[in-house]
Design a protein around this motif. Structure first.
Motif, mmCIF file in Angstrom:
data_model
loop_
_atom_site.group_PDB
_atom_site.id
_atom_site.type_symbol
_atom_site.label_atom_id
_atom_site.label_comp_id
_atom_site.label_asym_id
_atom_site.label_seq_id
_atom_site.Cartn_x
_atom_site.Cartn_y
_atom_site.Cartn_z
ATOM 1 N N LEU A 10 0.709 -1.173 -0.035
ATOM 2 C CA LEU A 10 0.135 -0.010 0.172
ATOM 3 C C LEU A 10 0.980 1.023 0.073
ATOM 4 O O LEU A 10 0.548 2.379 -0.652
ATOM 5 C CB LEU A 10 -1.012 -0.030 1.249
ATOM 6 N N ARG A 14 1.182 4.316 -3.064
ATOM 7 C CA ARG A 14 0.954 5.474 -2.868
ATOM 8 C C ARG A 14 1.950 6.239 -3.496
ATOM 9 O O ARG A 14 1.857 7.347 -4.102
ATOM 10 C CB ARG A 14 0.412 5.629 -1.591
ATOM 11 N N THR A 151 -11.072 9.165 1.929
ATOM 12 C CA THR A 151 -9.640 9.178 2.541
ATOM 13 C C THR A 151 -9.568 9.940 3.938
ATOM 14 O O THR A 151 -8.708 9.682 4.351
ATOM 15 C CB THR A 151 -8.725 10.265 1.387
ATOM 16 N N ARG A 155 -9.015 3.455 7.321
ATOM 17 C CA ARG A 155 -8.857 2.640 6.454
ATOM 18 C C ARG A 155 -9.408 1.083 7.317
ATOM 19 O O ARG A 155 -8.966 0.890 8.278
ATOM 20 C CB ARG A 155 -7.418 2.203 5.778
ATOM 21 N N THR A 157 -9.063 -2.371 8.511
ATOM 22 C CA THR A 157 -7.590 -3.049 9.147
ATOM 23 C C THR A 157 -7.692 -4.501 8.416
ATOM 24 O O THR A 157 -8.506 -5.372 8.804
ATOM 25 C CB THR A 157 -7.297 -3.159 10.712
ATOM 26 N N TRP A 190 -17.622 -0.431 2.859
ATOM 27 C CA TRP A 190 -16.404 0.166 3.591
ATOM 28 C C TRP A 190 -16.717 0.210 4.897
ATOM 29 O O TRP A 190 -17.153 1.188 5.701
ATOM 30 C CB TRP A 190 -16.248 1.822 2.931
ATOM 31 N N GLY A 192 -14.468 -0.071 8.108
ATOM 32 C CA GLY A 192 -13.643 0.786 8.892
ATOM 33 C C GLY A 192 -13.992 0.448 10.228
ATOM 34 O O GLY A 192 -15.203 -0.059 10.727
#
Length: 195
Positions: A10, A14, A151, A155, A157, A190, A192
């Protein structure tokens, strides 16, 4: 080991992405963000930035939610705009780090200039979205540049799961999740950690 490898991949991905003109290299210091809707967020349309400022694209994310859903401020800030834009109710919150979040279509419950706290109910979702079913269009701006609002959120895990059955027992069948990795979430989710 797997978590370390995923984290490294990751970070490298980026770093390898070219910077887009007009966008900050990184978001300002960590922002204690709260979801605008309860978890898990169900994304019906992802952020799809245009190649140029005036080209077609999707300058936010669409989150599935019923009409009447309460929307929360993702961070502390001040109401930048609360009213109609092109016939839709829009709420825009200015955050102290120079970012601005937008919510539409909504009925704002706050007024321009009013201070809001993270997690405060600031609007109610109304009809009139551009989605086939009711949804919240959630946006994020830095100056005039649109960013991906997801963003702001922590995020998910990656987690290793224990092997099914007794320790060391294997029947040779490769079932989903059997390799010790989480099978993940359905496309568009999503989850999270909870704020």
């Amino acid at each position: 080991m797997t978590t370390l490898l995923l984290s490294l991949l990751l970070a490298l991905s980026r770093a390898a992405l070219p910077a887009q003109p007009g966008l900050p290299a990184a978001l300002p210091a960590a922002l204690p963000a709260v979801r605008p809707l309860p978890a898990p967020l169900s994304v019906t349309r992802w952020w799809d930035p245009p190649p140029t400022p005036y080209a077609a694209g999707h300058r936010g994310v669409d989150l599935a939610a019923p009409v009447g859903a309460e929307l929360r401020a993702v961070a502390a800030g001040r109401v930048h705009h609360a009213g109609q834009v092109a016939g839709r109710g829009v709420l825009s919150l200015a955050l102290p780090n120079g970012l601005r979040t937008t919510y539409e279509p909504v009925r704002p419950l706050v007024s321009e200039g009013e201070k809001v706290s993270a997690g405060q109910v600031v609007a109610v979702l109304t009809e009139g979205s551009h989605c086939p079913a009711p949804c919240l269009h959630w946006g994020l701006l830095s100056g005039e540049a649109y960013l991906n609002p997801l963003t702001l959120l922590a995020r998910p895990t990656p987690r290793l799961l224990p092997q099914p059955g007794p320790a060391g027992a294997r029947d040779g069948a490769a079932a989903e999740g059997e390799a010790g990795l989480s099978p993940g979430h359905p496309a568009g989710r999503w989850p999270g950690p909870s704020p």
